[in-house]
Write an enzyme that holds these catalytic residues in place. Structure first.
Site, PDB file in Angstrom:
ATOM      1  N   CYS A 183      70.810  33.867  34.731  1.00  0.00           N
ATOM      2  CA  CYS A 183      71.685  33.425  35.814  1.00  0.00           C
ATOM      3  C   CYS A 183      71.233  32.115  36.460  1.00  0.00           C
ATOM      4  O   CYS A 183      71.956  31.535  37.248  1.00  0.00           O
ATOM      5  CB  CYS A 183      71.762  34.501  36.892  1.00  0.00           C
ATOM      6  SG  CYS A 183      70.201  34.753  37.772  1.00  0.00           S
ATOM      7  N   GLY A 184      70.044  31.668  36.137  1.00  0.00           N
ATOM      8  CA  GLY A 184      69.549  30.434  36.732  1.00  0.00           C
ATOM      9  C   GLY A 184      68.287  30.619  37.542  1.00  0.00           C
ATOM     10  O   GLY A 184      67.488  29.689  37.681  1.00  0.00           O
TER      11      GLY A 184
END
Length: 317
Positions: free
Chosen positions: A276-277
């Site tokens: 997701c980062g």
């Protein structure tokens, strides 16, 4: 994309007595932790030594070591099974030491697009373990409607990297800075595959400044072992797990898994994306966001320049 019928997107919370305005989930956030008195000495050789020393130790032993050795230690969790198991272990350590307060700041990144079941679990877990919950949302936004008014609807489709930066990476970095974090406990495990397949127990994250330690306490546990711990210790868990969701993220990018799929195969189905980062290169994510922001500003300026000539053409017609 609408939310799956078997789960609930986060709904507007009830209003406080005497008020008609709903209370955003983040409004009940606990305050950040005070600054630690010292910094942990970080070098790659020392990290290698720690990994060799901790390789055969139990997760409980690793946590015991971390609590007395790592200043600025926090736990960031979305209340997946691994994070919940770790929270339970920390609570047991607290009891064994007769500590008056939960020893690690508990941080939750509210993307504004969590399932309602996830928000309910966050409250339940915080209460069960008497762990004040710090809630971080996208900068200046506490509701999805506010976020979409500035950034548009379904940003996760139109620009997924910018979306990840705004709702996860930036709030996560802000949480670390405000809590003076030098080390964070994660819920990542090698059995989850992809970029996680070879993670060490103690990981040096040099994509932030100053560098931070990521403590992957259950790195060598697989899903079945975590699930057994949850069941054996009566740890609260997300109701979505009973509906086929092995890994739970935002409602728009999470689906149940089927027989033969990996535990994270329900995340970003049909995409090559696996993270997701939060566990990507922070500087690259920030650079991508700033480039997109600059491009958007340039496009807006072009529109402003074009508008007068368009109006003149209409008046001359």
């Amino acid at each position: 994309m609408s939310a799956p019928a078997s789960a609930s997107p986060s709904a507007a919370p009830a209003a406080l007595p005497g008020s008609e305005e709903p209370v955003p989930f983040a409004a009940l956030s606990a305050p950040p932790a005070p600054a630690p008195v010292a910094r942990f000495p970080i070098s790659k050789d020392y990290i290698a030594f720690l990994n060799a020393s901790l390789a055969s130790r139990s997760p409980q032993d690793i946590l015991e070591w971390a609590l007395v050795s790592l200043p600025g230690l926090v736990q960031t969790t979305a209340f997946g099974l691994t994070g919940l198991a770790i929270l339970h272990m920390i609570s047991n350590i607290r009891k064994s030491r007769n500590l008056s307060a939960h020893p690690v700041p508990l941080i939750f990144i509210d993307t504004l697009y969590h399932f309602q079941e996830t928000l309910d679990l966050a409250r339940t877990a915080s209460s069960r373990y008497d762990a004040p919950l710090q809630v971080y949302t996208p900068q200046s936004h506490m509701t999805s409607s506010s976020f979409e008014a500035q950034h548009g609807k379904e940003l996760w489709k139109s620009d997924p990297d910018v979306y990840d930066y705004l709702v996860k990476v930036e709030p996560g970095r802000r949480a670390a800075l405000e809590n003076h974090a030098q080390a964070t406990i994660t819920g990542r495990r090698r059995s989850q595959g992809a970029a996680r397949a070879a993670i060490p127990i103690v990981e040096l994250d040099e994509t932030v400044s100053p560098p931070m330690i990521k403590l992957n306490v259950l790195a060598d546990w697989d899903y079945s072992r975590v699930w057994a711990y949850i069941q054996e210790n009566n740890v609260p868990y997300n109701a979505l797990h009973d509906r086929g969701y092995k890994s739970v993220g935002d409602w728009h990018s999470t689906a149940p898994t089927v027989a033969g799929e990996g535990e994270r195969d329900g995340r970003w189905k049909g995409q090559e994306k696996t993270e997701c980062g939060l566990h990507k290169d922070y500087f690259k994510m920030r650079s991508t966001y700033l480039a997109a922001k600059k491009r958007k500003q340039a496009e807006a300026e072009i529109v402003l320049v074009d508008e007068p000539s368009s109006k003149k053409m209409v008046s001359d017609a």
